[in-house]
Every structure is written in structure tokens, then in C-alpha cells.
Design a protein around this motif. Structure first.
Motif, mmCIF file in Angstrom:
data_model
loop_
_atom_site.group_PDB
_atom_site.id
_atom_site.type_symbol
_atom_site.label_atom_id
_atom_site.label_comp_id
_atom_site.label_asym_id
_atom_site.label_seq_id
_atom_site.Cartn_x
_atom_site.Cartn_y
_atom_site.Cartn_z
ATOM 1 N N MET A 1 49.402 39.613 36.040
ATOM 2 C CA MET A 1 49.514 38.927 37.299
ATOM 3 C C MET A 1 48.330 37.988 37.514
ATOM 4 S SD MET A 1 49.947 40.272 41.205
ATOM 5 C CE MET A 1 51.128 41.504 40.911
ATOM 6 N N ASP A 2 47.183 38.358 36.944
ATOM 7 C CA ASP A 2 45.995 37.527 37.103
ATOM 8 C C ASP A 2 46.123 36.211 36.340
ATOM 9 O OD1 ASP A 2 43.442 36.889 37.977
ATOM 10 O OD2 ASP A 2 42.523 37.694 36.151
ATOM 11 N N SER A 3 46.775 36.232 35.165
ATOM 12 C CA SER A 3 46.931 34.997 34.399
ATOM 13 C C SER A 3 47.832 34.017 35.123
ATOM 14 C CB SER A 3 47.464 35.292 33.001
ATOM 15 O OG SER A 3 48.779 35.815 33.097
ATOM 16 N N GLY A 4 48.826 34.499 35.873
ATOM 17 C CA GLY A 4 49.681 33.614 36.666
ATOM 18 C C GLY A 4 48.891 32.942 37.771
ATOM 19 N N ALA A 5 47.980 33.678 38.380
ATOM 20 C CA ALA A 5 47.141 33.094 39.430
ATOM 21 C C ALA A 5 46.206 32.047 38.843
ATOM 22 C CB ALA A 5 46.342 34.190 40.131
ATOM 23 N N ASN A 6 45.701 32.304 37.635
ATOM 24 C CA ASN A 6 44.829 31.329 36.989
ATOM 25 C C ASN A 6 45.578 30.053 36.642
ATOM 26 O OD1 ASN A 6 42.492 32.789 37.125
ATOM 27 N ND2 ASN A 6 42.754 33.732 35.119
ATOM 28 N N SER A 7 46.828 30.179 36.134
ATOM 29 C CA SER A 7 47.581 28.984 35.771
ATOM 30 C C SER A 7 47.942 28.180 37.011
ATOM 31 C CB SER A 7 48.839 29.361 34.986
ATOM 32 O OG SER A 7 49.740 30.085 35.808
ATOM 33 N N GLU A 8 48.258 28.836 38.129
ATOM 34 C CA GLU A 8 48.520 28.111 39.371
ATOM 35 C C GLU A 8 47.255 27.403 39.847
ATOM 36 O OE1 GLU A 8 50.175 30.780 42.206
ATOM 37 O OE2 GLU A 8 51.933 31.220 40.974
ATOM 38 N N ASN A 9 46.105 28.059 39.693
ATOM 39 C CA ASN A 9 44.838 27.471 40.090
ATOM 40 C C ASN A 9 44.523 26.243 39.249
ATOM 41 O OD1 ASN A 9 42.415 27.068 41.362
ATOM 42 N ND2 ASN A 9 41.342 28.667 40.226
ATOM 43 N N VAL A 10 44.821 26.300 37.940
ATOM 44 C CA VAL A 10 44.573 25.173 37.049
ATOM 45 C C VAL A 10 45.455 23.990 37.437
ATOM 46 C CG1 VAL A 10 44.861 24.337 34.687
ATOM 47 C CG2 VAL A 10 43.709 26.501 35.115
ATOM 48 N N PHE A 11 46.738 24.253 37.707
ATOM 49 C CA PHE A 11 47.639 23.167 38.072
ATOM 50 C C PHE A 11 47.299 22.591 39.434
ATOM 51 C CE2 PHE A 11 50.536 25.265 34.954
ATOM 52 C CZ PHE A 11 50.461 24.248 34.025
ATOM 53 N N ALA A 12 46.866 23.429 40.375
ATOM 54 C CA ALA A 12 46.437 22.921 41.676
ATOM 55 C C ALA A 12 45.184 22.072 41.516
ATOM 56 C CB ALA A 12 46.180 24.080 42.633
ATOM 57 N N SER A 13 44.267 22.523 40.662
ATOM 58 C CA SER A 13 43.058 21.765 40.389
ATOM 59 C C SER A 13 43.381 20.451 39.696
ATOM 60 C CB SER A 13 42.109 22.598 39.532
ATOM 61 O OG SER A 13 40.997 21.849 39.146
ATOM 62 N N LEU A 14 44.333 20.495 38.773
ATOM 63 C CA LEU A 14 44.767 19.290 38.074
ATOM 64 C C LEU A 14 45.323 18.276 39.070
ATOM 65 C CD1 LEU A 14 45.319 18.007 35.264
ATOM 66 C CD2 LEU A 14 47.564 19.048 35.396
ATOM 67 N N HIS A 15 46.119 18.745 40.009
ATOM 68 C CA HIS A 15 46.681 17.858 41.028
ATOM 69 C C HIS A 15 45.582 17.247 41.891
ATOM 70 C CE1 HIS A 15 49.245 16.267 44.126
ATOM 71 N NE2 HIS A 15 48.588 16.989 45.026
ATOM 72 N N VAL A 16 44.597 18.040 42.255
ATOM 73 C CA VAL A 16 43.496 17.535 43.085
ATOM 74 C C VAL A 16 42.706 16.470 42.338
ATOM 75 C CG1 VAL A 16 41.283 18.174 44.134
ATOM 76 C CG2 VAL A 16 43.282 19.592 44.506
ATOM 77 N N VAL A 17 42.429 16.701 41.065
ATOM 78 C CA VAL A 17 41.649 15.742 40.281
ATOM 79 C C VAL A 17 42.406 14.434 40.119
ATOM 80 C CG1 VAL A 17 40.667 15.271 38.009
ATOM 81 C CG2 VAL A 17 40.333 17.496 39.056
ATOM 82 N N LEU A 18 43.658 14.512 39.719
ATOM 83 C CA LEU A 18 44.411 13.293 39.434
ATOM 84 C C LEU A 18 44.834 12.537 40.686
ATOM 85 C CD1 LEU A 18 46.542 14.438 36.404
ATOM 86 C CD2 LEU A 18 44.439 13.114 36.435
ATOM 87 N N SER A 19 44.936 13.218 41.808
ATOM 88 C CA SER A 19 45.287 12.515 43.037
ATOM 89 C C SER A 19 44.067 11.828 43.639
ATOM 90 C CB SER A 19 45.909 13.476 44.051
ATOM 91 O OG SER A 19 44.942 14.403 44.506
ATOM 92 N N GLY A 20 42.882 12.226 43.228
ATOM 93 C CA GLY A 20 41.660 11.610 43.741
ATOM 94 C C GLY A 20 41.275 12.111 45.114
ATOM 95 N N TRP A 21 41.917 13.152 45.599
ATOM 96 C CA TRP A 21 41.642 13.680 46.930
ATOM 97 C C TRP A 21 40.658 14.827 46.830
ATOM 98 C CZ3 TRP A 21 42.762 18.514 49.111
ATOM 99 C CH2 TRP A 21 42.590 18.583 50.488
ATOM 100 N N TRP A 22 39.522 14.701 47.496
ATOM 101 C CA TRP A 22 38.491 15.726 47.356
ATOM 102 C C TRP A 22 37.683 15.917 48.619
ATOM 103 C CZ3 TRP A 22 37.853 19.583 44.243
ATOM 104 C CH2 TRP A 22 36.632 20.187 44.072
ATOM 105 N N ASN A 23 38.128 15.456 49.751
ATOM 106 C CA ASN A 23 37.455 15.625 51.039
ATOM 107 C C ASN A 23 36.042 15.055 51.060
ATOM 108 O OD1 ASN A 23 39.611 16.918 52.209
ATOM 109 N ND2 ASN A 23 38.855 18.965 51.741
ATOM 110 N N GLY A 24 35.728 14.155 50.177
ATOM 111 C CA GLY A 24 34.411 13.540 50.164
ATOM 112 C C GLY A 24 33.291 14.453 49.701
ATOM 113 N N GLN A 25 33.611 15.618 49.155
ATOM 114 C CA GLN A 25 32.582 16.540 48.691
ATOM 115 C C GLN A 25 32.019 16.064 47.357
ATOM 116 O OE1 GLN A 25 34.483 20.311 48.463
ATOM 117 N NE2 GLN A 25 34.536 20.625 50.665
ATOM 118 N N GLN A 26 30.808 16.463 47.091
ATOM 119 C CA GLN A 26 30.159 16.151 45.826
ATOM 120 C C GLN A 26 30.393 17.293 44.841
ATOM 121 O OE1 GLN A 26 28.189 13.298 45.053
ATOM 122 N NE2 GLN A 26 29.260 12.578 46.866
ATOM 123 N N LEU A 27 30.430 16.958 43.575
ATOM 124 C CA LEU A 27 30.586 17.965 42.523
ATOM 125 C C LEU A 27 29.201 18.467 42.145
ATOM 126 C CD1 LEU A 27 33.126 15.971 40.354
ATOM 127 C CD2 LEU A 27 33.654 17.755 42.000
#
Length: 131
Positions: A1-27
Motif C-alpha cells: 500500500m505504501d508503494s501506491g502512495a509513493n507512485s501517486e506522490n511522484v505523479f502529483a509532483s510531476l504534475h506540479v513541476v511540469l505545470s510550473g505552479w509552485w506558490n512562489g516558494q523557493q526550492l
């Protein structure tokens, strides 16, 4: 069940990176800086090599052996970012973290696309030697 949560987290992160939306926060974390730079290097490389593949397949489709040359663009479009891209993104992220600097998402885009641009320039400069 943990690997499914990780894969969802990766895809959500992928969407955030490629959409360019980051709330103006710094990395600030190494993992975040590396991930953003690596993803931009990966997708810019795939884009550039896909264009090269389409151009070469249109021009070499009648050539008996030349049409197989086009497949090298597809292979290099994936191989380069997963080898050179991973290492150079980690080095760039390591420099930023060790200096205590933070970067914005747009600078990560610049670093990732810049890696692809350097690969294209070096590959283009080697082409003239083979003619």
C-alpha cells in the motif's frame, strides 16, 4: 500500500513541476532541487530528440539503411537524461545546497533546459567531424 502512495506522490509532483505552479516558494532541499532540474532536463531532451526523430524520419524514409538511423534519436533522447542528466542535476543541486542557496522553479527550468542545450551543441559540433 505504501508503494501506491509513493507512485501517486511522484505523479502529483510531476504534475506540479511540469505545470510550473509552485506558490512562489523557493526550492531549498537537495531532493526538490534535483527533482525539478532532472525533470526539466528529461522532458526538454525528449522534446528535442522527438523533433530530431520526426525531421529525420521525414527525410530518410526512402533510404534503405538511413531510416534505422532515426531510432538512435529515440534511444539517445531517453538514455542521455537518465545518465548525464541524473548526474549533472545532482551536482547542480549539491552545489546549491552546499552553498546554502535557494532557487526558484524557473531557475530549475533554466538549468534543466540548459543541460539539454549543451548536449545539443556538443552533439552538433561532433557532426562536422564525421562529414
Amino acid at each position: 500500500m505504501d508503494s501506491g502512495a509513493n507512485s501517486e506522490n511522484v505523479f502529483a509532483s510531476l504534475h506540479v513541476v511540469l505545470s510550473g505552479w509552485w506558490n512562489g516558494q523557493q526550492l531549498t532541499k537537495f531532493r526538490d532541487i534535483w527533482w525539478w532540474i532532472f525533470l526539466w532536463a528529461l522532458f526538454s531532451s525528449i522534446f528535442v530528440h522527438s523533433l530530431a526523430f520526426l525531421i529525420s524520419i521525414c527525410t530518410l524514409h526512402k533510404h534503405k539503411q538511413g531510416r534505422w538511423y532515426c531510432l538512435s534519436f529515440v534511444v539517445m533522447g531517453l538514455f542521455t537524461p537518465f545518465t548525464q542528466g541524473v548526474i549533472s542535476s545532482a551536482l547542480i543541486a549539491g552545489v546549491f545546497v552546499s552553498m546554502g542557496w535557494t532557487i526558484g522553479p524557473k531557475y530549475a527550468l533554466l538549468c534543466g533546459a540548459g543541460q539539454t542545450a549543451i548536449v545539443v551543441l556538443v552533439s552538433g559540433s561532433r557532426l562536422l567531424q564525421t562529414l
